[in-house]
Structures are given as C-alpha cells and as structure tokens.
Motif scaffolding. Structure first.
Motif, PDB file in Angstrom:
ATOM      1  N   VAL A 117       0.705  -1.115  -0.384  1.00 36.94           N
ATOM      2  CA  VAL A 117       0.311  -0.180   0.150  1.00 36.94           C
ATOM      3  C   VAL A 117       1.287   1.154   0.202  1.00 36.94           C
ATOM      4  CG1 VAL A 117      -2.394   1.210   1.341  1.00 36.94           C
ATOM      5  CG2 VAL A 117      -2.521  -1.337   0.901  1.00 36.94           C
ATOM      6  N   LEU A 118       1.462   1.082   0.748  1.00 37.85           N
ATOM      7  CA  LEU A 118       2.747   2.367   1.164  1.00 37.85           C
ATOM      8  C   LEU A 118       3.308   2.500  -0.382  1.00 37.85           C
ATOM      9  CD1 LEU A 118       5.278   2.380   3.727  1.00 37.85           C
ATOM     10  CD2 LEU A 118       3.587   3.913   3.378  1.00 37.85           C
ATOM     11  N   GLU A 119       3.915   0.903  -0.914  1.00 33.81           N
ATOM     12  CA  GLU A 119       4.498   1.678  -2.327  1.00 33.81           C
ATOM     13  C   GLU A 119       3.351   2.367  -3.519  1.00 33.81           C
ATOM     14  OE1 GLU A 119       7.320  -0.594  -5.001  1.00 33.81           O
ATOM     15  OE2 GLU A 119       5.783  -1.549  -4.881  1.00 33.81           O
ATOM     16  N   MET A 120       2.352   0.986  -3.537  1.00 33.52           N
ATOM     17  CA  MET A 120       0.678   2.415  -3.934  1.00 33.52           C
ATOM     18  C   MET A 120       0.938   3.633  -4.032  1.00 33.52           C
ATOM     19  SD  MET A 120       0.230  -0.016  -6.499  1.00 33.52           S
ATOM     20  CE  MET A 120      -0.886   0.617  -7.166  1.00 33.52           C
ATOM     21  N   LYS A 135      -8.405  -1.411   6.529  1.00 34.93           N
ATOM     22  CA  LYS A 135      -7.620  -1.866   7.506  1.00 34.93           C
ATOM     23  C   LYS A 135      -6.526  -1.615   7.835  1.00 34.93           C
ATOM     24  CE  LYS A 135     -10.694  -5.136   8.477  1.00 34.93           C
ATOM     25  NZ  LYS A 135     -10.995  -6.905   9.271  1.00 34.93           N
ATOM     26  N   ILE A 136      -5.889  -1.463   6.462  1.00 33.99           N
ATOM     27  CA  ILE A 136      -4.535  -1.232   6.028  1.00 33.99           C
ATOM     28  C   ILE A 136      -4.073   0.050   6.192  1.00 33.99           C
ATOM     29  CG2 ILE A 136      -2.545  -1.148   4.561  1.00 33.99           C
ATOM     30  CD1 ILE A 136      -3.365  -4.030   3.873  1.00 33.99           C
ATOM     31  N   ILE A 137      -4.870   1.159   5.905  1.00 35.50           N
ATOM     32  CA  ILE A 137      -4.547   2.542   5.661  1.00 35.50           C
ATOM     33  C   ILE A 137      -5.005   2.902   6.845  1.00 35.50           C
ATOM     34  CG2 ILE A 137      -5.662   4.345   4.907  1.00 35.50           C
ATOM     35  CD1 ILE A 137      -5.948   3.250   2.046  1.00 35.50           C
ATOM     36  N   SER A 138      -6.043   2.081   7.617  1.00 32.00           N
ATOM     37  CA  SER A 138      -5.610   2.711   9.090  1.00 32.00           C
ATOM     38  C   SER A 138      -5.060   2.267  10.034  1.00 32.00           C
ATOM     39  CB  SER A 138      -6.694   1.811   9.732  1.00 32.00           C
ATOM     40  OG  SER A 138      -8.311   2.816   9.161  1.00 32.00           O
ATOM     41  N   LYS A 139      -3.672   1.062   9.535  1.00 32.86           N
ATOM     42  CA  LYS A 139      -2.900   0.879  10.486  1.00 32.86           C
ATOM     43  C   LYS A 139      -1.623   1.338  10.163  1.00 32.86           C
ATOM     44  CE  LYS A 139      -3.665  -4.184  10.814  1.00 32.86           C
ATOM     45  NZ  LYS A 139      -3.214  -5.876  10.534  1.00 32.86           N
ATOM     46  N   LEU A 140      -1.590   1.932   8.678  1.00 27.22           N
ATOM     47  CA  LEU A 140       0.104   2.803   8.418  1.00 27.22           C
ATOM     48  C   LEU A 140      -0.562   4.374   8.841  1.00 27.22           C
ATOM     49  CD1 LEU A 140      -0.348   2.040   4.747  1.00 27.22           C
ATOM     50  CD2 LEU A 140       1.476   1.219   6.333  1.00 27.22           C
ATOM     51  N   ILE A 141      -1.744   4.549   9.194  1.00 21.41           N
ATOM     52  CA  ILE A 141      -2.197   6.231   9.798  1.00 21.41           C
ATOM     53  C   ILE A 141      -2.092   6.479  11.111  1.00 21.41           C
ATOM     54  CG2 ILE A 141      -3.941   7.772   9.986  1.00 21.41           C
ATOM     55  CD1 ILE A 141      -5.253   7.076   7.796  1.00 21.41           C
ATOM     56  N   LYS A 142      -2.049   4.794  11.874  1.00 19.28           N
ATOM     57  CA  LYS A 142      -2.360   5.027  13.283  1.00 19.28           C
ATOM     58  C   LYS A 142      -0.041   4.669  13.448  1.00 19.28           C
ATOM     59  CE  LYS A 142      -2.974   1.764  17.593  1.00 19.28           C
ATOM     60  NZ  LYS A 142      -4.019   0.565  17.343  1.00 19.28           N
ATOM     61  N   LYS A 143       0.218   4.128  12.701  1.00 21.58           N
ATOM     62  CA  LYS A 143       1.422   3.658  12.553  1.00 21.58           C
ATOM     63  C   LYS A 143       2.286   5.832  12.952  1.00 21.58           C
ATOM     64  CE  LYS A 143       2.021  -0.996  12.077  1.00 21.58           C
ATOM     65  NZ  LYS A 143       2.341  -2.042  11.078  1.00 21.58           N
ATOM     66  N   LYS A 179     -16.239  13.975  -0.287  1.00 25.30           N
ATOM     67  CA  LYS A 179     -15.348  13.911   0.434  1.00 25.30           C
ATOM     68  C   LYS A 179     -14.235  12.126   0.161  1.00 25.30           C
ATOM     69  CE  LYS A 179     -17.771  15.093   4.408  1.00 25.30           C
ATOM     70  NZ  LYS A 179     -18.136  14.313   6.312  1.00 25.30           N
ATOM     71  N   VAL A 180     -13.657  13.309  -0.938  1.00 22.82           N
ATOM     72  CA  VAL A 180     -12.548  11.900  -1.151  1.00 22.82           C
ATOM     73  C   VAL A 180     -11.592  12.045  -0.339  1.00 22.82           C
ATOM     74  CG1 VAL A 180     -11.223  10.944  -3.205  1.00 22.82           C
ATOM     75  CG2 VAL A 180     -13.567  12.308  -3.983  1.00 22.82           C
ATOM     76  N   LYS A 181     -10.518  11.098  -0.034  1.00 23.82           N
ATOM     77  CA  LYS A 181      -9.178  11.266   0.312  1.00 23.82           C
ATOM     78  C   LYS A 181      -8.193  10.462  -0.106  1.00 23.82           C
ATOM     79  CE  LYS A 181     -10.929  10.637   5.156  1.00 23.82           C
ATOM     80  NZ  LYS A 181     -11.246   9.644   6.451  1.00 23.82           N
ATOM     81  N   TYR A 182      -6.725  11.340  -0.585  1.00 21.32           N
ATOM     82  CA  TYR A 182      -5.427  11.058  -1.285  1.00 21.32           C
ATOM     83  C   TYR A 182      -4.691  10.601  -0.019  1.00 21.32           C
ATOM     84  CZ  TYR A 182      -8.309  11.531  -5.289  1.00 21.32           C
ATOM     85  OH  TYR A 182      -8.954  12.512  -6.398  1.00 21.32           O
ATOM     86  N   TYR A 183      -3.824  10.109  -0.179  1.00 17.67           N
ATOM     87  CA  TYR A 183      -2.854  10.061   1.703  1.00 17.67           C
ATOM     88  C   TYR A 183      -1.290   9.892   0.411  1.00 17.67           C
ATOM     89  CZ  TYR A 183      -6.707   6.991   2.664  1.00 17.67           C
ATOM     90  OH  TYR A 183      -8.299   7.025   2.575  1.00 17.67           O
ATOM     91  N   GLU A 184      -0.776  10.698   1.526  1.00 12.87           N
ATOM     92  CA  GLU A 184       0.998  10.448   1.478  1.00 12.87           C
ATOM     93  C   GLU A 184       1.733  10.196   2.725  1.00 12.87           C
ATOM     94  OE1 GLU A 184       1.385  15.602   3.226  1.00 12.87           O
ATOM     95  OE2 GLU A 184       0.758  15.740   0.244  1.00 12.87           O
ATOM     96  N   LEU A 185       2.807   9.695   2.544  1.00 15.32           N
ATOM     97  CA  LEU A 185       3.932   9.596   3.411  1.00 15.32           C
ATOM     98  C   LEU A 185       4.351  10.910   4.506  1.00 15.32           C
ATOM     99  CD1 LEU A 185       3.407   7.330   1.479  1.00 15.32           C
ATOM    100  CD2 LEU A 185       6.039   7.174   1.612  1.00 15.32           C
ATOM    101  N   THR A 186       4.493  10.625   5.334  1.00 13.28           N
ATOM    102  CA  THR A 186       5.328  11.513   6.737  1.00 13.28           C
ATOM    103  C   THR A 186       6.143  10.894   6.095  1.00 13.28           C
ATOM    104  OG1 THR A 186       5.351   9.939   7.964  1.00 13.28           O
ATOM    105  CG2 THR A 186       3.202  11.330   8.473  1.00 13.28           C
ATOM    106  N   ARG A 187       7.138  12.124   6.632  1.00 15.41           N
ATOM    107  CA  ARG A 187       8.476  11.481   6.863  1.00 15.41           C
ATOM    108  C   ARG A 187       8.957   9.998   7.404  1.00 15.41           C
ATOM    109  NH1 ARG A 187       9.849  17.565   8.870  1.00 15.41           N
ATOM    110  NH2 ARG A 187      10.615  18.449   6.503  1.00 15.41           N
ATOM    111  N   ASN A 188       8.363   9.824   9.027  1.00 10.76           N
ATOM    112  CA  ASN A 188       9.143   8.466   9.093  1.00 10.76           C
ATOM    113  C   ASN A 188       8.597   7.337   7.624  1.00 10.76           C
ATOM    114  OD1 ASN A 188       9.783   9.628  11.290  1.00 10.76           O
ATOM    115  ND2 ASN A 188       7.430   9.044  12.409  1.00 10.76           N
ATOM    116  N   GLY A 189       7.088   7.538   6.959  1.00 11.10           N
ATOM    117  CA  GLY A 189       6.554   6.567   5.997  1.00 11.10           C
ATOM    118  C   GLY A 189       7.825   6.445   4.936  1.00 11.10           C
ATOM    119  N   GLU A 190       8.212   7.950   4.701  1.00  8.04           N
ATOM    120  CA  GLU A 190       9.410   8.383   3.548  1.00  8.04           C
ATOM    121  C   GLU A 190      10.602   7.290   3.824  1.00  8.04           C
ATOM    122  OE1 GLU A 190       9.839  11.895   2.945  1.00  8.04           O
ATOM    123  OE2 GLU A 190       7.798  12.498   1.988  1.00  8.04           O
TER     124      GLU A 190
END
Length: 150
Positions: A44-47, A72-80, A94-105
């Motif tokens: 999911v991160l890679e996508m 569920k995976i997105i919720s886990k990644l947000i929680k982490k 209400k369309v959500k998109y996602y981006e990595l945080t510094r920790n995620g990067e």
C-alpha cells in the motif's frame, strides 16, 4: 472431462504456488523490515508513492484486494504515523488521498531493497530469462481472466 481435470489441477497449482510464495515473502519481508511493517502494508505504501492520485478504491483495484482490507491497512499505516490522509478536493465530495510522512518515507526507503533480496532468492533457482518469461505469462493470464470478468 480431462480438460476440466487439467484446469482444476492448473488452478490448484497456481493457488498452491502463490500461497507458498506469499507466505515465504511475508515472513522474509517482515524479518528484514524488523517487524515494523508487513508486506501488505508495504504494498500500500508503494502504491501511494507510485500513484499518489489513487484513493482507497483505486489502491484496492490496483492491488486486487477488497476495499475493506485496504481500509484496514490504511488505518494501520495512519495509526503508525507512516501516512496521513489529504483531501486534495476542496468540494463537498469526501475523497481522501494519502501521502507519506517523514517516518513513512524513511521506512519506505529502508524497505525498498527487500524486493531486490526476494528477487535474488528467486534468481538462485530461476534464470533471469525464465523469470521474465514467467512474469509475462502470469500477466497474460491475469489480463485474459480480467477481460473475461467484464
């Protein structure tokens, strides 16, 4: 009758090989990633990195997973704290998109070489030419099956 048996056998062999490889890949990936992230979470991160314009439904379709599993995976990644949701659309929708945080990067960059390690494991047993042909064959089968499901 023989064709049916062959197809069932072929289907079983695909399923068995996929499950065995997937379990091996998950275990190896999580070990190498020091259990910070699962292989599914990494996918999911890679996508999100490769296709930032995708929302949950788009990620779900691209990974051929149901939307609930991706949620569920997105919720886990947000929680982490590896991703945040971003509303690029200012309208009422209400369309959500996602981006990595510094920790995620950082995590993504740390985990990216694990794919090369998995390929190296396969390369011990399968030549590059065989792997390329196998990949092409799998993509061809996937596209045929997807076109039949329209």
């Amino acid at each position: 009758m023989e064709k049916t048996c062959f197809i069932n056998s072929l289907t079983f062999q695909f399923e068995a090989a996929a499950r065995i490889f997937y379990a091996f890949a998950c275990q190896k990936f999580e070990m190498d990633a020091k259990n910070k992230i699962s292989l599914d979470e990494y996918a999911v991160l890679e996508m999100i990195v490769l296709y930032p314009h995708l929302n949950n439904a788009g990620i779900s379709k691209a990974l051929i997973r149901d939307v609930g599993a991706i949620d569920k995976i997105i919720s886990k990644l947000i929680k982490k704290k590896y991703i945040v949701d971003v509303k690029q659309n200012k309208s009422e929708i209400k369309v959500k998109y996602y981006e990595l945080t510094r920790n995620g990067e950082r995590l993504y960059l740390d985990c990216a070489p694990q794919n090369d390690k998995m390929l190296a494991v396969l390369a011990k047993f399968i030549s590059e030419k065989e792997l390329l042909q196998f990949t092409k064959t799998l993509l061809k089968i996937r596209n045929i099956v997807l076109s039949l499901n329209c």
